[in-house]
Write an enzyme that holds these catalytic residues in place. Structure first.
Site, mmCIF file in Angstrom:
data_model
loop_
_atom_site.group_PDB
_atom_site.id
_atom_site.type_symbol
_atom_site.label_atom_id
_atom_site.label_comp_id
_atom_site.label_asym_id
_atom_site.label_seq_id
_atom_site.Cartn_x
_atom_site.Cartn_y
_atom_site.Cartn_z
ATOM 1 N N PHE A 187 0.865 -1.121 0.018
ATOM 2 C CA PHE A 187 -0.070 0.184 0.070
ATOM 3 C C PHE A 187 1.153 1.412 -0.293
ATOM 4 C CE2 PHE A 187 -2.369 3.436 1.684
ATOM 5 C CZ PHE A 187 -3.489 3.288 0.908
ATOM 6 N N ASP A 211 9.683 3.105 1.537
ATOM 7 C CA ASP A 211 8.401 3.890 2.117
ATOM 8 C C ASP A 211 8.261 3.498 3.456
ATOM 9 O OD1 ASP A 211 5.634 4.732 2.392
ATOM 10 O OD2 ASP A 211 4.865 3.790 0.685
ATOM 11 N N LYS A 214 2.919 11.340 7.012
ATOM 12 C CA LYS A 214 1.895 11.202 7.874
ATOM 13 C C LYS A 214 2.187 11.926 9.234
ATOM 14 C CE LYS A 214 -0.489 7.167 6.210
ATOM 15 N NZ LYS A 214 -1.495 7.825 5.789
#
Length: 403
Positions: free
Chosen positions: A145, A230, A259
């Site tokens: 993801f 990531d 984030k």
């Protein structure tokens, strides 16, 4: 307060009426928050065990981050990158030093950081490695993801993310996560990068076997391929270290961050790499109106300062051990398996008892907010400011719904 006085039903009905149904939220309408706790419109308090998918690593309304945002709001919020503002260099230098890299390219969302990483890797492949124009390949893992743009969902194996959004962007090879032999077989002279999550969060907080990333690093070095980590969900203290990849003693060529970098206040993302990689970009080739704006940089710089002390990494490691010990004790009592690192756990509930969705609904009814993923798996990721008492309370509620 009677049921007729509750504000939640009307708020949920309005959201259902006026918004596209791209999410299936729990029936909770949050109005206030502090630290690891949130309060809904009817005054009910919940322990936040999702933390905005790690966007709230430092908790809701961390005083230092709120102060940095307030101070910047009174001065300057946006200039665009057509000019330089006085917060920009401080943020970029601090983040580059935290990452041990030469350069930083600020963006906004995690998906933008991934898109930026893809563009940089391709351009590096053409200009530095000498891959023929239009032939660059990037290797990714199944069950990944990395975001929801059309390019990113082109290499997703999740039908919900991918189906009906084609035609798909070419240039990607998908291999099993954790399989070094498959990676070795997939690399060709046209491979420019390997893009992986150090821990696959959406897939259920999957941690590969020890030594996997050392092998990835070696294969990339041997083939002159960039390794892109990531760390958008796994980084910035979540797993007990600044970056999850540090658990493997490996340094990637490029970090993708987001984030928690925005402190739960503004969207902030970034790509960090050395000059021989990020230096391939020239003026006009990539950008963002809001990327690296003054408000984002002021908050991001304070996030970097918080991480530089090591306090949050230590809390995550120490409290994470307590969380995992408590969760592991539930195996055989309705829990099949527990995975993760630090304050991040994937918990497989016995599907004979309930689905993951049913589990998080029952937890919410007991005042704990979490998120389900595939099947009967739930994800737990509290803010790093959570207390031992909070952790024990949350695990006790999980044990209660399993009885």
């Amino acid at each position: 307060m009677t049921d007729l006085d509750l504000r939640t039903p009307a708020a949920l009905a309005a959201a259902e009426r006026w918004t596209a149904h791209n999410y299936h939220p729990l029936p909770v309408v949050i109005a206030d928050a502090e630290g690891a706790w949130v309060t809904d419109v009817d005054g009910r308090r919940y322990l936040d065990f999702l933390a905005g998918y790690s966007a709230l690593n430092f908790g809701h309304r961390h005083p230092g981050l709120i102060a940095a945002a307030h101070a910047q709001l009174d001065r300057l919020t946006l200039t665009s990158r057509a000019f330089v503002h006085d917060q920009f260099a401080d943020f970029c230098q601090g983040l580059a030093e935290l990452c041990g890299k030469d350069l930083v390219l600020p963006m906004n969302t995690g998906a933008e950081a991934v898109e930026t990483g893809i563009k940089v890797a391709r351009k590096w492949g053409y200009q530095v490695k000498g891959v023929p124009d239009g032939q660059a390949e990037i290797i990714v893992a199944a069950d990944n993801f990395h975001g929801r743009t059309t390019t990113i969902i082109s290499f997703s194996t999740d039908p919900d993310a991918r189906d009906d959004f084609g035609p798909y962007t070419p240039g990607f090879k998908i291999i099993p996560y954790g399989d070094l032999a498959a990676l070795a077989d997939a690399i060709t002279p046209n491979t420019v990068a390997v893009l992986l999550e150090p821990i696959q969060g959406e897939a259920g907080v999957l941690v590969p076997v020890e030594g996997y990333f050392a092998g990835v690093r070696e294969l990339c070095d041997d083939a002159n391929v960039l390794f892109i980590a990531d760390e958008i969900q796994s980084g910035l203290g979540r797993t007990g270290k600044t970056f999850a990849i540090e658990h493997e003693g490996v340094v990637p060529d490029m970090y993708l961050l987001g984030k928690a970098l925005g402190g739960g206040i503004v969207p902030v993302s970034a790509v960090a790499a050395n000059r021989d990689v990020l230096g391939v970009l020239k003026p006009g080739e990539h950008g963002s109106t809001f990327g690296g704006n003054p408000l984002a940089c002021a908050v991001g710089a304070e996030v970097v300062r918080l991480l530089a002390t090591g306090e949050f990494q230590e809390r995550s490691a120490r409290l994470g051990a307590r969380l995992h010990d408590s969760l592991t004790a539930l195996i055989g009592q309705g829990v099949l398996a527990v995975r993760g690192r630090g304050l991040w756990a994937g918990v497989d509930i016995d599907p004979a008892l309930m689905t993951g969705r049913e589990a998080v609904e029952r937890l919410a009814a007991r005042g704990v907010l979490a998120k389900d993923t595939h099947g009967s798996t739930i994800r737990l990721a509290p803010p790093l400011v959570v207390t031992e008492e909070d952790l024990d309370h949350a695990v006790a509620q999980l044990a209660a719904i399993l009885r």
